[in-house]
Motif scaffolding. Structure first.
Motif: not given
Length: 584
Positions: A45-53, A63-72, A128-131, A215-220
Motif C-alpha cells: 500500500k503506497p505510503g511512507i508508513v509501512q508494516e514490519t514483523k 520529492e526530487l527523486n520521487q522515492a520513499l525512504v526509511w532509514k535505521g 523504493r520508487p514512489d509508485n 513484501a510490505h515495501f513492495g519488494g519481491d
C-alpha cells in the motif's frame, strides 16, 4: 593538496555518518541461520508508513527523486553486554510508528583519530520508487571499509530506485574486533558463534529480515540480489561459499571484491598480539608476552576480561590495516560458517554472479600509502622523476594484481563447481586525460570507479575526479552500465536490447578472448566490448622482476612495504617470504 589528502583518507576508511540514539533493549534469541519458510502475504500500500514483523515504520518522501525512504530500520537486537560476540537476535517489537526518517546508529569504529558509532547498530536503510508497483527486484548493498569502518549510507538509493524501478537496501553490521574475533575463549559451543564471523551472521540476519518483510515495501522476496563493494564485495564472495547462506538470496554482485578467507588459528595470534597491550594496561598481566599467551587460552577469565573491555578501546585496534589481511584478519575458515578449505570448496551457493573490477584498483591505496606521504605532501610524486617512477611501479603492478584478484582468479577457481552463470566486468574509463580530465587520469579506473556510474549524483569522489564524469561519453557509459545492472537485477542476465552482448565467463570464452566485458568511453559515447585479461598473475610477477625502471633496492622496499599483505598479494607474499594468513 592537504584537503584532498584528508578527503582521500576518509574515502578509504569509508566513513561518512550521522547517528541517532539506539532503541534496542533485551531481545529474544533466534538462530542467525534460521531459514524463513513462512512467506509473508502482504499487499503493498503506497505510503511512507509501512508494516514490519516488529512494528510500523514511518519514512520520508524524497520529492526530487520521487522515492520513499526509511532509514535505521532495525533488523536485529542489541549486540552489547552479554550479546557481544553472539549471533544476532530479533529486535524487540515496538508500538506506534518508529521514526525512520533519520540515519540509524552505525557500527562503532575508528574514524581518523575519533571513535564514532554504537556497539549496537543492526539496522538497514530502505529506498523504493514512489509508485504503486509491487514485486520489485531487491538490491541489497554491503558497504566497504575493510570490515573495520564504513556505513550503510556509503551509497544511497534515492536516484537508483526510480531509474531501476527496484528496491535498494543498505546494511549496517558489526565491524572490526566486534564483527570478527577468532580468540578461542569466546567459544560458546554454538557453531555459529564459535566461527568468530559475527559480521557475516549479521548479514545473514538482515537477509532473513528482508525475505520476511520486504513484501510490505513492495519488494519481491524471491528476487533478492546481494551485492557489496570492496570489503563488502569480499563478504559477498565468502557468502557464496557459506552453507549458512543457502537460499537467502537469488543473485550476487561483487564490486571490487575477490576471494579472501583467513586461517582462523593464525588469525587468533594476530588478535592476541593486538589486544595484549590492553591486558598490560589494565594490570591483568605484567608483560605483553605473558598477555599474548594468556589470550590464546580458553579460560573463562580470558572471556570475562574480553567482555569487560570497553568497545571504544577494541574499535581502535588494528586501525592501520589499510587493505591488509595480515594486520586485521577476518573471514575465518571456521569449518561451519566458512569452509576449512576456503574457496577450494566444491560447494557454492550457485546463483547468477556478476563480478566487477576497475583497471587501476590500487591507484588510491598506493598513492596515499604511508610510503609516499612525504612525496604527496611535497608534490614530488608528480614532479620528481624517481618518485614518479616508484608510484608508476606501484600503480601498474598493484593495479594488475588487484584487478586479477577481483574477477579472473575468482572465476577460474569457481567455474568447475559453480552451477550458475558468472559475468566478469572491467571498467577502463578514467586513464585518458583527454577523455576524463587530468584529475581523474591521475587515478585512472580507481577503486570505486563504478560508483558515479551507478549513482550519478554520488559525491563521494567529487574532489578527485573533477569533471571526468560530465562528458557525453561518461553519461552514455553510465546509461550502459546501469542498463546492464538493471537487467541483471530483474533476470540474472545483464543482456538486453540496445546493449553489446555480454558472454558469461568460461574457459572456452577465456581462450577465445571473449570472457570479460570491457566498459570505457571516449568523449562522446560509451565503448563496450568483450575481451579477456592479457596477463596472468605469474606474468605480472615476472614482469615485476624484469622491470628496471627503479633500482633493485627500491623495488624490494616497495614490495615489502607497499604491496605486501594486501587482499590481492597472497602469491606475491609467498614469493618474497612475507607473512601471510591466507587459507592455503
Amino acid at each position: 593538496m592537504k584537503k584532498k589528502n584528508k578527503i582521500i583518507a576518509l574515502l578509504l576508511s569509508a566513513v561518512m555518518l550521522t547517528s541517532m540514539t539506539s532503541f534496542y533493549t533485551a531481545p529474544q534469541q533466534v538462530s542467525a541461520n534460521q531459514q524463513i519458510n513462512t512467506q509473508v502475504t502482504a499487499v503493498y500500500k503506497p505510503g511512507i508508513v509501512q508494516e514490519t514483523k516488529f512494528g510500523k515504520v514511518k519514512g520520508v518522501k524524497d520529492e526530487l527523486n520521487q522515492a520513499l525512504v526509511w532509514k535505521g530500520v532495525p533488523y536485529g537486537g542489541a549486540t552489547t553486554g552479554e550479546q557481544r560476540w553472539k549471533k544476532p537476535v530479533d529486535p524487540i517489537k515496538w508500538s506506534g510508528e518508529l521514526d525512520a526518517t533519520k540515519p540509524g546508529d552505525v557500527a562503532i569504529q575508528l574514524s581518523g583519530k575519533n571513535i564514532i558509532g554504537s556497539e549496537s547498530a543492526l539496522n538497514l536503510d530502505i529506498y523504493r520508487p514512489d509508485n504503486a508497483n509491487s514485486k520489485l527486484p531487491v538490491f541489497v548493498y554491503i558497504h566497504g571499509g575493510n570490515n573495520q569502518t564504513g556505513i550503510s549510507g556509503e551509497i544511497t538509493g534515492n536516484s537508483f530506485v526510480k531509474d531501476m524501478n527496484a528496491i535498494f537496501i543498505s546494511v549496517n553490521y558489526r565491524l572490526g574486533p566486534l564483527g570478527f574475533n577468532p580468540l578461542p575463549a569466546l567459544n560458546t559451543g554454538d557453531k555459529l558463534e564459535d566461527s568468530g564471523n559475527y559480521a557475516l551472521l549479521d548479514i545473514a540476519k538482515s537477509l532473513d529480515w528482508i525475505k520476511e518483510n520486504i513484501a510490505h515495501f513492495g519488494g519481491d522476496a524471491n528476487n533478492i540480489t546481494l551485492s557489496g563493494f570492496s570489503a563488502g564485495g569480499r563478504d559477498v564472495m565468502a557468502i557464496l561459499a557459506s552453507p549458512v547462506f543457502k537460499g537467502k538470496f537469488h543473485k550476487a554482485i561483487s564490486f571490487s571484491g575477490g576471494m579472501s578467507i583467513a586461517n582462523k588459528e593464525d588469525s587468533a595470534k594476530v588478535f592476541a598480539k593486538a589486544i595484549a597491550p590492553l591486558v598490560v594496561e589494565d594490570k591483568v598481566k605484567a608483560t605483553e608476552a605473558e598477555a599474548y599467551q594468556w589470550l590464546l587460552t580458553t579460560g573463562s577469565d580470558v572471556k570475562d576480561y574480553l567482555y569487560s573491555v570497553p568497545a571504544e578501546k577494541l574499535a581502535k585496534l588494528m586501525g592501520n590495516a589499510g587493505i591488509r589481511m595480515s594486520v586485521f584478519p577476518h573471514l575465518y575458515n571456521d569449518g561451519y560458517v566458512l569452509p576449512k578449505e576456503g574457496f577450494n570448496t566444491t560447494t557454492y551457493n550457485s546463483v547468477p554472479l556478476l563480478m566487477l573490477t576497475g583497471a587501476n584498483e590500487f591507484s588510491l591505496f598506493g598513492r596515499f600509502d604511508a610510503y609516499f606521504a612525504k612525496d604527496v605532501a611535497s608534490n614530488e610524486i608528480n614532479t620528481n622523476p624517481s618518485k614518479v617512477a616508484e608510484y608508476d611501479f606501484v600503480n601498474k603492478y598493484g593495479g594488475e594484481l588487484y584487478s586479477l584478484f577481483n574477477v579472473k582468479e575468482s572465476a577460474q577457481k569457481m567455474a568447475p563447481f559453480y552451477k550458475s552463470d558468472i559475468y566478469g566486468l572491467e571498467i577502463n574509463f578514467g586513464k585518458d586525460a583527454y577523455v576524463a580530465g587530468k584529475e581523474l587520469a591521475t587515478f585512472g579506473a580507481y577503486h570505486g570507479v563504478f560508483v558515479p556510474l551507478l549513482q550519478p549524483d554520488n559525491q563521494n569522489y567529487a574532489t578527485l575526479v573533477g569533471d571526468g564524469y560530465k562528458t557525453e561519453g561518461a553519461k552514455d557509459l553510465s546509461r550502459v552500465f546501469r542498463g546492464y545492472i538493471s537487467n541483471f537485477l530483474k533476470t540474472g542476465n545483464p543482456n538486453g536490447q540496445g546493449l553489446t552482448n555480454w558472454n558469461p565467463w568460461s574457459n572456452s570464452n577465456e581462450m577465445d578472448g571473449q570472457s570479460l566485458m570491457i566498459l570505457d568511453a571516449n568523449r562522446f559515447k560509451a565503448l563496450a566490448y568483450m575481451s579477456n585479461k592479457p596477463y596472468t598473475y605469474e606474468s605480472v610477477l615476472n614482469a615485476m622482476d624484469q622491470d628496471h625502471s627503479i633500482s633493485a633496492e627500491t623495488k624490494q622496499d616497495i614490495i615489502s612495504k607497499v604491496l605486501n599483505g594486501r587482499w590481492f598479494s597472497k602469491r606475491l607474499d609467498q614469493k618474497y617470504n612475507n607473512p601471510s594468513l591466507w587459507v592455503k
